[in-house]
Design an enzyme around this catalytic site. Structure first.
Site, PDB file in Angstrom:
ATOM      1  N   CYS A 168      60.485  45.663  38.417  1.00  0.00           N
ATOM      2  CA  CYS A 168      59.249  45.849  37.636  1.00  0.00           C
ATOM      3  C   CYS A 168      59.613  45.764  36.151  1.00  0.00           C
ATOM      4  O   CYS A 168      60.378  46.597  35.654  1.00  0.00           O
ATOM      5  CB  CYS A 168      58.620  47.197  37.960  1.00  0.00           C
ATOM      6  N   ARG A 194      42.038  58.364  34.751  1.00  0.00           N
ATOM      7  CA  ARG A 194      43.089  59.095  34.023  1.00  0.00           C
ATOM      8  C   ARG A 194      43.612  58.308  32.822  1.00  0.00           C
ATOM      9  O   ARG A 194      44.100  57.184  32.982  1.00  0.00           O
ATOM     10  CB  ARG A 194      44.241  59.450  34.979  1.00  0.00           C
ATOM     11  N   CYS A 252      45.238  57.407  44.729  1.00  0.00           N
ATOM     12  CA  CYS A 252      45.342  57.306  43.276  1.00  0.00           C
ATOM     13  C   CYS A 252      45.954  55.941  42.980  1.00  0.00           C
ATOM     14  O   CYS A 252      47.099  55.680  43.344  1.00  0.00           O
ATOM     15  CB  CYS A 252      46.242  58.430  42.749  1.00  0.00           C
ATOM     16  N   CYS A 310      59.603  48.737  33.641  1.00  0.00           N
ATOM     17  CA  CYS A 310      60.086  50.056  34.060  1.00  0.00           C
ATOM     18  C   CYS A 310      61.513  50.377  33.621  1.00  0.00           C
ATOM     19  O   CYS A 310      62.469  49.672  33.966  1.00  0.00           O
ATOM     20  CB  CYS A 310      59.973  50.190  35.574  1.00  0.00           C
ATOM     21  N   CYS A 358      52.383  66.028  40.304  1.00  0.00           N
ATOM     22  CA  CYS A 358      52.722  64.728  40.888  1.00  0.00           C
ATOM     23  C   CYS A 358      54.228  64.476  40.805  1.00  0.00           C
ATOM     24  O   CYS A 358      54.804  64.488  39.714  1.00  0.00           O
ATOM     25  CB  CYS A 358      51.953  63.628  40.159  1.00  0.00           C
ATOM     26  N   CYS A 394      66.704  52.250  40.401  1.00  0.00           N
ATOM     27  CA  CYS A 394      65.785  51.650  41.374  1.00  0.00           C
ATOM     28  C   CYS A 394      66.117  50.166  41.584  1.00  0.00           C
ATOM     29  O   CYS A 394      66.378  49.437  40.626  1.00  0.00           O
ATOM     30  CB  CYS A 394      64.354  51.810  40.879  1.00  0.00           C
ATOM     31  N   CYS A 429      50.593  65.634  44.591  1.00  0.00           N
ATOM     32  CA  CYS A 429      50.551  64.179  44.641  1.00  0.00           C
ATOM     33  C   CYS A 429      51.995  63.686  44.657  1.00  0.00           C
ATOM     34  O   CYS A 429      52.884  64.347  44.113  1.00  0.00           O
ATOM     35  CB  CYS A 429      49.821  63.659  43.409  1.00  0.00           C
TER      36      CYS A 429
HETATM   37  N1  SAM Z   1      58.777  53.828  42.316  1.00  0.00           N
HETATM   38  C1  SAM Z   1      57.459  54.135  42.667  1.00  0.00           C
HETATM   39  C2  SAM Z   1      56.526  52.961  42.511  1.00  0.00           C
HETATM   40  O1  SAM Z   1      56.807  52.043  41.774  1.00  0.00           O
HETATM   41  O2  SAM Z   1      55.482  52.986  43.165  1.00  0.00           O
HETATM   42  C3  SAM Z   1      56.876  55.320  41.919  1.00  0.00           C
HETATM   43  C4  SAM Z   1      57.179  55.530  40.465  1.00  0.00           C
HETATM   44  S1  SAM Z   1      56.640  54.275  39.317  1.00  0.00           S
HETATM   45  C5  SAM Z   1      57.494  54.716  37.870  1.00  0.00           C
HETATM   46  C6  SAM Z   1      54.932  54.670  39.065  1.00  0.00           C
HETATM   47  C7  SAM Z   1      54.126  53.862  38.092  1.00  0.00           C
HETATM   48  O3  SAM Z   1      54.477  54.193  36.751  1.00  0.00           O
HETATM   49  C8  SAM Z   1      54.266  52.355  38.107  1.00  0.00           C
HETATM   50  O4  SAM Z   1      53.570  51.749  39.143  1.00  0.00           O
HETATM   51  C9  SAM Z   1      53.663  51.975  36.755  1.00  0.00           C
HETATM   52  O5  SAM Z   1      52.277  51.768  36.879  1.00  0.00           O
HETATM   53  C10 SAM Z   1      53.941  53.214  35.895  1.00  0.00           C
HETATM   54  N2  SAM Z   1      54.910  52.917  34.818  1.00  0.00           N
HETATM   55  C11 SAM Z   1      56.246  52.764  34.951  1.00  0.00           C
HETATM   56  N3  SAM Z   1      56.829  52.464  33.781  1.00  0.00           N
HETATM   57  C12 SAM Z   1      55.832  52.412  32.870  1.00  0.00           C
HETATM   58  C13 SAM Z   1      55.795  52.137  31.460  1.00  0.00           C
HETATM   59  N4  SAM Z   1      56.889  51.828  30.786  1.00  0.00           N
HETATM   60  N5  SAM Z   1      54.601  52.186  30.831  1.00  0.00           N
HETATM   61  C14 SAM Z   1      53.477  52.487  31.528  1.00  0.00           C
HETATM   62  N6  SAM Z   1      53.453  52.753  32.843  1.00  0.00           N
HETATM   63  C15 SAM Z   1      54.621  52.703  33.519  1.00  0.00           C
HETATM   64  C1  DTB Z   2      50.806  56.514  36.613  1.00  0.00           C
HETATM   65  O1  DTB Z   2      49.881  55.709  36.735  1.00  0.00           O
HETATM   66  N1  DTB Z   2      51.455  56.734  35.480  1.00  0.00           N
HETATM   67  C2  DTB Z   2      52.515  57.709  35.688  1.00  0.00           C
HETATM   68  C3  DTB Z   2      52.312  58.122  37.172  1.00  0.00           C
HETATM   69  N2  DTB Z   2      51.275  57.258  37.604  1.00  0.00           N
HETATM   70  C4  DTB Z   2      53.447  58.135  38.082  1.00  0.00           C
HETATM   71  C5  DTB Z   2      53.839  57.194  35.309  1.00  0.00           C
HETATM   72  C6  DTB Z   2      53.925  56.722  33.871  1.00  0.00           C
HETATM   73  C7  DTB Z   2      55.339  56.391  33.592  1.00  0.00           C
HETATM   74  C8  DTB Z   2      55.580  56.014  32.172  1.00  0.00           C
HETATM   75  C9  DTB Z   2      57.002  55.652  31.921  1.00  0.00           C
HETATM   76  C10 DTB Z   2      57.981  56.755  32.177  1.00  0.00           C
HETATM   77  O2  DTB Z   2      57.769  57.901  31.711  1.00  0.00           O
HETATM   78  O3  DTB Z   2      59.008  56.495  32.810  1.00  0.00           O
HETATM   79 FE1  SF4 Z   3      61.286  51.216  40.753  1.00  0.00          FE
HETATM   80 FE2  SF4 Z   3      60.147  51.572  38.394  1.00  0.00          FE
HETATM   81 FE3  SF4 Z   3      59.306  49.616  39.974  1.00  0.00          FE
HETATM   82 FE4  SF4 Z   3      58.816  52.195  40.658  1.00  0.00          FE
HETATM   83  S1  SF4 Z   3      58.015  51.111  38.883  1.00  0.00           S
HETATM   84  S2  SF4 Z   3      59.560  50.556  41.995  1.00  0.00           S
HETATM   85  S3  SF4 Z   3      60.670  53.159  39.844  1.00  0.00           S
HETATM   86  S4  SF4 Z   3      61.353  49.787  39.059  1.00  0.00           S
END
Ligand code: SAM
Ligand code: DTB
Ligand code: SF4
Length: 335
Positions: free
Chosen positions: A67, A271, A199, A70, A107, A63, A139
């Site tokens: 973030c 959730r 959501c 992430c 989802c 990506c 979702c």
């Molecule tokens: N890329 C899209 C976005 O950012 O909207 C969708 C996928 S993104 C992984 C969805 C959500 O996962 C993020 O907004 C964040 O709240 C959550 N998330 C990602 N990495 C995480 C982590 N290490 N621990 C907890 N939540 C995480």
């Molecule tokens: C949300 O609030 N938590 C989920 C879902 N929406 C997409 C994602 C959690 C991701 C945790 C880190 C991972 O598994 O990559």
């Molecule tokens: Fe990309 Fe992760 Fe940020 Fe979603 S949360 S935009 S997958 S870097």
């Protein structure tokens, strides 16, 4: 029976919360806070009912965003393997297994900055159609979208769209620099405008203060309509990301966040999201007492591990929890 929010909640479903009011709730003694949240839960939700959702990463890693929590951001060196968009058949097979295992919401997440109008999006629309036809709430979480893309998803049968605020507006720039808080709010507006269920929630444990947590809840609770579901994630610290060394959040912090969310957004589904793997059953039970009524099931979230289905089944059994049926909000409304 669920209480019908439109007839019972008029005076309590407020979208004019101030930060001060929310701070007072958030900082109240923990036991009183949980009791108050439990009362609200009893009034507006069905005690002992928890929504079971399954997540699937349909496009993983690589990506362009930054973030800092992430593992899927290309710029960090994590163990996540990049994978292009999965085939529709593979996704539908996974959805069908999730349904057999008791999930009512499926989802699909993609490591995209935003949706682009290309073949991948057309394929996602087909996946949405397929999962919808299985009778599950579909979702997606695909990053930012335009009003037209939201309409297309809706027309394909999408039920809900996940797009988190992640943190407060003030703390946001410490966490993400490649898009703004307003971009996030715009996406939520487009989702709502297309008539999709919203959501949206966030993560705790990103180094934010209590005031940031309160600020995020205030932004959510003062949207023109509350999100229908609010994920509360505990940061899963992943090696290679800038937040890898963050200390884990304690159950007491999760409880404060969940209980406050339940009180200020009584009709929303709250959730208990990322972070359950580290929580013993007793801690999760407290979270359900404090107003959580949804979980992600299955041994993987998007890229990180989650408790197994068997463990969750055992937990539901011991706690006397029943899974929430699909499309319950619709069936409890007058139309
Ligand atoms: N890329 C899209 C976005 O950012 O909207 C969708 C996928 S993104 C992984 C969805 C959500 O996962 C993020 O907004 C964040 O709240 C959550 N998330 C990602 N990495 C995480 C982590 N290490 N621990 C907890 N939540 C995480
Ligand atoms: C949300 O609030 N938590 C989920 C879902 N929406 C997409 C994602 C959690 C991701 C945790 C880190 C991972 O598994 O990559
Ligand atoms: Fe990309 Fe992760 Fe940020 Fe979603 S949360 S935009 S997958 S870097």
């Amino acid at each position: 029976m669920t209480k019908n929010p439109t007839t019972t909640a008029a005076s309590v479903i407020r979208t004019d919360w101030t930060r001060e009011e929310i701070a007072e709730i958030y900082h109240s003694p923990l036991m009183s806070l949980i009791y108050k949240a439990s009362e609200m839960h009893k009034q507006y939700q069905t005690v002992g009912e928890v929504q079971v959702c399954t997540l699937l990463s349909i496009k993983t890693g690589g990506c362009p965003e930054d973030c800092s929590y992430c593992p899927q951001a290309a710029r960090y060196h994590t163990e996540v393997e990049v994978h292009k968009l999965l085939d529709k058949d593979e996704v539908l097979t996974k959805a069908s297994i999730a349904k057999q295992n008791g999930s009512t919401r499926f989802c699909m997440g993609a490591a995209w900055r935003n949706i682009r109008d290309n073949r991948d999006f057309d394929n996602v629309l087909e996946m949405v159609k397929g999962v919808n036809q299985m009778g599950m709430e579909v979702c997606c979480t695909l990053g930012m979208l335009t009003p037209e893309q939201a309409e297309k998803l809706k027309a394909a049968g999408l039920y809900a769209y996940n797009h988190n605020l992640d943190t407060s507006e003030e703390h946001y720039e410490e966490i993400i620099s490649t898009r703004t808080y307003d971009d996030r709010l715009d996406t939520l507006e487009h989702v709502r405008g297309a008539g999709l269920s919203v959501c949206s929630g966030g993560i705790i444990g990103l180094g934010e203060t209590d005031a940031d947590r309160i600020g995020m809840l205030c932004t959510l609770a003062t949207q023109p309509e509350h999100p229908e579901s609010v994920p509360v994630n505990a940061l899963v610290p992943v090696e290679g990301t800038p937040l890898a060394e963050q200390p884990r959040v304690s159950v007491w912090e999760m409880l404060r966040m969940i209980a406050t969310a339940r009180i200020v957004m009584p009709t929303a589904i709250i959730r208990l999201s990322a972070g359950r793997l580290e929580m013993p059953m007793s801690e999760q039970a407290l979270c359900f007492m404090a107003g959580a009524n949804s979980i992600f099931a299955g041994d993987k979230l998007l890229t990180t591990p989650n408790p197994s289905e068997n463990q969750d089944m055992e937990m539901f059994d011991i706690l006397g929890i029943k899974p929430r049926e699909a499309f319950k909000h619709e069936s409890s409304c007058s139309h």
